[in-house]
Write a protein that holds these residues in place. Structure first.
Motif, PDB file in Angstrom:
ATOM      1  N   ASN A  47      39.022  64.020  49.429  1.00  0.00           N
ATOM      2  CA  ASN A  47      38.380  62.710  49.344  1.00  0.00           C
ATOM      3  C   ASN A  47      37.111  62.655  50.178  1.00  0.00           C
ATOM      4  OD1 ASN A  47      40.311  61.665  47.646  1.00  0.00           O
ATOM      5  ND2 ASN A  47      41.603  60.934  49.301  1.00  0.00           N
ATOM      6  N   LYS A  48      36.674  63.782  50.701  1.00  0.00           N
ATOM      7  CA  LYS A  48      35.500  63.787  51.566  1.00  0.00           C
ATOM      8  C   LYS A  48      34.236  63.459  50.784  1.00  0.00           C
ATOM      9  CE  LYS A  48      37.304  66.806  55.036  1.00  0.00           C
ATOM     10  NZ  LYS A  48      36.956  67.333  56.282  1.00  0.00           N
ATOM     11  N   VAL A  49      33.359  62.767  51.459  1.00  0.00           N
ATOM     12  CA  VAL A  49      32.052  62.446  50.923  1.00  0.00           C
ATOM     13  C   VAL A  49      31.020  63.088  51.835  1.00  0.00           C
ATOM     14  CG1 VAL A  49      32.803  60.301  49.831  1.00  0.00           C
ATOM     15  CG2 VAL A  49      32.016  60.257  52.180  1.00  0.00           C
ATOM     16  N   LYS A  50      29.754  62.973  51.489  1.00  0.00           N
ATOM     17  CA  LYS A  50      28.703  63.549  52.319  1.00  0.00           C
ATOM     18  C   LYS A  50      27.909  62.451  53.006  1.00  0.00           C
ATOM     19  CE  LYS A  50      28.133  67.808  49.785  1.00  0.00           C
ATOM     20  NZ  LYS A  50      27.200  68.719  49.131  1.00  0.00           N
ATOM     21  N   PRO A  91      29.781  66.935  55.400  1.00  0.00           N
ATOM     22  CA  PRO A  91      30.998  66.322  54.857  1.00  0.00           C
ATOM     23  C   PRO A  91      31.599  65.340  55.872  1.00  0.00           C
ATOM     24  CG  PRO A  91      31.053  68.705  54.602  1.00  0.00           C
ATOM     25  CD  PRO A  91      29.888  68.386  55.495  1.00  0.00           C
ATOM     26  N   ILE A  92      31.978  64.169  55.386  1.00  0.00           N
ATOM     27  CA  ILE A  92      32.600  63.155  56.235  1.00  0.00           C
ATOM     28  C   ILE A  92      33.783  62.551  55.498  1.00  0.00           C
ATOM     29  CG2 ILE A  92      30.569  62.594  57.624  1.00  0.00           C
ATOM     30  CD1 ILE A  92      29.949  60.289  55.745  1.00  0.00           C
ATOM     31  N   GLU A  93      34.649  61.884  56.241  1.00  0.00           N
ATOM     32  CA  GLU A  93      35.828  61.262  55.635  1.00  0.00           C
ATOM     33  C   GLU A  93      35.477  59.952  54.928  1.00  0.00           C
ATOM     34  OE1 GLU A  93      38.928  62.439  55.388  1.00  0.00           O
ATOM     35  OE2 GLU A  93      38.378  64.275  56.443  1.00  0.00           O
ATOM     36  N   CYS A 113      27.428  60.379  59.159  1.00  0.00           N
ATOM     37  CA  CYS A 113      28.271  61.124  60.090  1.00  0.00           C
ATOM     38  C   CYS A 113      27.966  60.696  61.530  1.00  0.00           C
ATOM     39  CB  CYS A 113      28.048  62.629  59.935  1.00  0.00           C
ATOM     40  SG  CYS A 113      26.457  63.212  60.575  1.00  0.00           S
ATOM     41  N   SER A 114      28.791  61.153  62.445  1.00  0.00           N
ATOM     42  CA  SER A 114      28.629  60.772  63.849  1.00  0.00           C
ATOM     43  C   SER A 114      27.353  61.333  64.463  1.00  0.00           C
ATOM     44  CB  SER A 114      29.843  61.224  64.660  1.00  0.00           C
ATOM     45  OG  SER A 114      29.980  62.636  64.592  1.00  0.00           O
TER      46      SER A 114
END
Length: 82
Positions: free
Chosen positions: A3-6, A13-15, A20-21
């Motif tokens: 289910n990761k997205v970018k 890749p992020i959840e 992203c952080s």
């Protein structure tokens, strides 16, 4: 299937969420363009230590043109000839 997205800023890749952080500040807002650009140039420099600053900047701007967060930024559009 994952289910990761970018991340819309760098492509990591992020959840969940748009960024992203690494691309947000302490308040969770997207960092300013110049800060992200410089960090992305530095990342590219680690991957290509023999490349000139000019080449690194060109490659970074070309990559940023593919990212939803930056593709309409004036500096990115100018580098793409638009």
């Amino acid at each position: 299937m994952s289910n990761k997205v970018k991340c819309d800023s760098c492509g990591m890749p992020i959840e969940a969420g748009p960024y992203c952080s690494y691309c947000v500040d302490a308040a969770g807002k997207l960092q300013p363009f110049e800060e992200r650009f410089e960090r992305m140039v530095q990342f590219q420099a680690r991957r290509e230590p023999d490349a000139s600053r000019e080449v690194l900047e060109q490659k970074t701007l070309a990559y940023m043109a593919t990212m939803p967060a930056w593709r309409d930024h004036p500096r990115v559009k100018a580098a793409a000839g638009g």
